[in-house]
Design a protein around this motif. Sequence first.
Motif, PDB file in Angstrom:
ATOM      1  N   ILE A   1      35.008  27.302  43.924  1.00 45.42           N
ATOM      2  CA  ILE A   1      36.049  27.901  44.000  1.00 45.42           C
ATOM      3  C   ILE A   1      36.367  28.883  45.093  1.00 45.42           C
ATOM      4  N   ILE A   2      37.441  29.093  45.867  1.00 45.61           N
ATOM      5  CA  ILE A   2      37.900  30.119  46.545  1.00 45.61           C
ATOM      6  C   ILE A   2      39.407  30.478  45.827  1.00 45.61           C
ATOM      7  N   ASN A   3      39.495  31.418  45.348  1.00 43.60           N
ATOM      8  CA  ASN A   3      40.579  31.699  44.469  1.00 43.60           C
ATOM      9  C   ASN A   3      41.518  32.950  44.804  1.00 43.60           C
ATOM     10  N   LEU A   4      42.849  32.828  44.814  1.00 42.41           N
ATOM     11  CA  LEU A   4      43.817  33.958  44.882  1.00 42.41           C
ATOM     12  C   LEU A   4      44.288  34.210  43.572  1.00 42.41           C
ATOM     13  N   GLY A   5      44.250  35.302  42.985  1.00 38.85           N
ATOM     14  CA  GLY A   5      44.739  35.407  41.599  1.00 38.85           C
ATOM     15  C   GLY A   5      45.494  36.683  41.437  1.00 38.85           C
ATOM     16  N   PHE A   6      46.041  36.694  40.226  1.00 40.63           N
ATOM     17  CA  PHE A   6      47.007  37.982  39.553  1.00 40.63           C
ATOM     18  C   PHE A   6      46.462  38.500  38.458  1.00 40.63           C
ATOM     19  N   ARG A   7      46.445  39.777  38.195  1.00 36.36           N
ATOM     20  CA  ARG A   7      46.158  40.412  36.837  1.00 36.36           C
ATOM     21  C   ARG A   7      46.952  41.414  36.441  1.00 36.36           C
ATOM     22  N   VAL A   8      47.084  41.403  35.152  1.00 34.62           N
ATOM     23  CA  VAL A   8      47.749  42.634  34.409  1.00 34.62           C
ATOM     24  C   VAL A   8      46.747  43.374  33.700  1.00 34.62           C
ATOM     25  N   GLY A   9      46.461  44.772  33.980  1.00 34.95           N
ATOM     26  CA  GLY A   9      45.529  45.549  33.321  1.00 34.95           C
ATOM     27  C   GLY A   9      46.119  46.642  32.170  1.00 34.95           C
ATOM     28  N   ALA A  10      45.365  46.960  31.305  1.00 33.17           N
ATOM     29  CA  ALA A  10      45.564  48.111  30.588  1.00 33.17           C
ATOM     30  C   ALA A  10      44.307  48.914  30.421  1.00 33.17           C
ATOM     31  N   SER A  11      44.452  50.138  30.089  1.00 31.81           N
ATOM     32  CA  SER A  11      43.209  50.844  29.903  1.00 31.81           C
ATOM     33  C   SER A  11      43.392  51.970  28.963  1.00 31.81           C
ATOM     34  N   SER A  12      42.578  52.446  28.090  1.00 30.01           N
ATOM     35  CA  SER A  12      42.741  53.443  26.942  1.00 30.01           C
ATOM     36  C   SER A  12      41.246  54.314  27.127  1.00 30.01           C
ATOM     37  N   PHE A  13      41.712  55.503  27.507  1.00 29.52           N
ATOM     38  CA  PHE A  13      40.622  56.364  27.784  1.00 29.52           C
ATOM     39  C   PHE A  13      40.770  57.917  27.394  1.00 29.52           C
ATOM     40  N   SER A  14      39.759  58.690  27.504  1.00 34.76           N
ATOM     41  CA  SER A  14      39.675  60.125  27.446  1.00 34.76           C
ATOM     42  C   SER A  14      39.138  60.830  28.617  1.00 34.76           C
ATOM     43  N   GLN A  15      39.551  62.111  28.636  1.00 32.73           N
ATOM     44  CA  GLN A  15      38.979  62.775  30.201  1.00 32.73           C
ATOM     45  C   GLN A  15      38.496  64.053  29.523  1.00 32.73           C
ATOM     46  N   THR A  16      37.209  64.430  30.106  1.00 36.99           N
ATOM     47  CA  THR A  16      36.738  65.652  29.408  1.00 36.99           C
ATOM     48  C   THR A  16      36.638  66.729  30.882  1.00 36.99           C
TER      49      THR A  16
ATOM     50  N   SER B   1      36.009  58.526  29.938  1.00 36.73           N
ATOM     51  CA  SER B   1      35.420  57.360  29.426  1.00 36.73           C
ATOM     52  C   SER B   1      36.331  56.654  28.480  1.00 36.73           C
ATOM     53  N   GLY B   2      36.304  55.312  28.734  1.00 33.47           N
ATOM     54  CA  GLY B   2      37.316  54.310  28.110  1.00 33.47           C
ATOM     55  C   GLY B   2      36.985  53.186  28.476  1.00 33.47           C
ATOM     56  N   SER B   3      38.013  52.142  27.753  1.00 32.02           N
ATOM     57  CA  SER B   3      37.835  50.711  27.599  1.00 32.02           C
ATOM     58  C   SER B   3      39.085  49.992  28.329  1.00 32.02           C
ATOM     59  N   TYR B   4      38.955  48.802  28.721  1.00 28.31           N
ATOM     60  CA  TYR B   4      40.112  48.366  29.556  1.00 28.31           C
ATOM     61  C   TYR B   4      40.083  46.591  29.144  1.00 28.31           C
ATOM     62  N   LEU B   5      41.336  46.022  29.583  1.00 27.82           N
ATOM     63  CA  LEU B   5      41.482  44.631  29.349  1.00 27.82           C
ATOM     64  C   LEU B   5      42.394  44.172  30.257  1.00 27.82           C
ATOM     65  N   LYS B   6      41.858  42.919  31.039  1.00 22.63           N
ATOM     66  CA  LYS B   6      42.756  42.467  31.985  1.00 22.63           C
ATOM     67  C   LYS B   6      43.103  40.917  31.883  1.00 22.63           C
ATOM     68  N   ILE B   7      44.155  40.303  32.144  1.00 20.96           N
ATOM     69  CA  ILE B   7      44.303  38.892  32.052  1.00 20.96           C
ATOM     70  C   ILE B   7      45.448  38.600  33.217  1.00 20.96           C
ATOM     71  N   GLY B   8      45.241  37.293  33.421  1.00 17.39           N
ATOM     72  CA  GLY B   8      46.077  36.778  34.627  1.00 17.39           C
ATOM     73  C   GLY B   8      45.932  35.411  34.968  1.00 17.39           C
ATOM     74  N   LEU B   9      45.947  34.785  36.302  1.00 14.05           N
ATOM     75  CA  LEU B   9      45.617  33.425  36.521  1.00 14.05           C
ATOM     76  C   LEU B   9      44.964  33.527  37.833  1.00 14.05           C
ATOM     77  N   ASP B  10      44.291  32.316  38.104  1.00 11.91           N
ATOM     78  CA  ASP B  10      43.744  32.148  39.513  1.00 11.91           C
ATOM     79  C   ASP B  10      44.104  30.785  39.860  1.00 11.91           C
ATOM     80  N   TRP B  11      44.228  30.972  41.187  1.00 11.03           N
ATOM     81  CA  TRP B  11      44.637  29.437  41.778  1.00 11.03           C
ATOM     82  C   TRP B  11      43.650  29.261  42.893  1.00 11.03           C
ATOM     83  N   ASN B  12      42.949  28.099  42.650  1.00  9.69           N
ATOM     84  CA  ASN B  12      41.778  27.610  43.557  1.00  9.69           C
ATOM     85  C   ASN B  12      42.270  26.863  44.943  1.00  9.69           C
ATOM     86  N   THR B  13      42.238  27.724  45.945  1.00 14.45           N
ATOM     87  CA  THR B  13      42.805  27.186  47.346  1.00 14.45           C
ATOM     88  C   THR B  13      41.696  26.244  47.905  1.00 14.45           C
TER      89      THR B  13
END
Length: 265
Positions: free
Chosen positions: A128-143, A106-118
């Motif tokens: 829009i038909i897009n090609l994009g790039f994201r950087v993601g980060a997640s903080s979570f726990s595991q039971t 269980s946890g949360s995440y955030l993604k941010i980046g750019l999209d290019w409409n081709t």
Amino acid sequence: MSKFITSIFLLLIGSTAIAQDSLFVETAAIDTVQVQKASDSTVYKQRYGLRLGIDLSKPLRSFLEDDYRGLELLADFRISHNVYIAGAIGNEEKTRQEDNYNFTTSGSYLKIGLDWNTYENWYGMENIINLGFRVGASSFSQTLNSYQIYNTNQYWNEIESGISGEDMLGERSGLNAQWAEIVLGMKVELVRNIFLGASVRLNYLINNSESSNFPNLFIPGFNKVTDGSKFGVGYNYSISYLIPIFKANKPQKKKEDTQEETEDN
């Protein structure tokens, strides 16, 4: 002699008048063509603004699967004719049953980046038909909910004796992961300002902090982690609403103009 000169003079006047009339007709025709071209190349004001949406696949999975809960909110902002800043924020909880263990992440995440409409839209369209790039980060726990020691030689009859590795059970908190992803997607305007979208994602795990006695087998936002591989895949289906902030002029070709150019070539 004077009659001859007079005739020549009248002939020159007539020729000049005819030439002026011809020039006037040609000039008028050119002006008409220019006006027609200006009319044909109507400038369509492209909308720039904030688009907010939700990933439809996660609520659907939450409804259909008892062992999953998830929600993801999406946003993008147009910064040029073909480029968008895009991001997402979400939360996931996933319980998995394997042969020898059962765990919940269980946890949360955030993604941010750019999209290019081709996609080059026809007049009045903003799909829009897009090609994009994201950087993601997640903080979570595991039971780790349950764990059964696997032993091919049941000398001590471990299963019936209840030997189950209870010392490994419990929650592992403070876990985190970072990854990069390539996105291929599309958005289609159904009605004014409302878009339906879909995308597929190829993820690459950059960093993965995990506990010493149990690996991270599922990362919120990244999806399933495969043993021995840093790659993962994901998808989403979205519906979003565009909040127009301002408009900018951008010439667009009409459909019939594009067809004429194709026929000419």
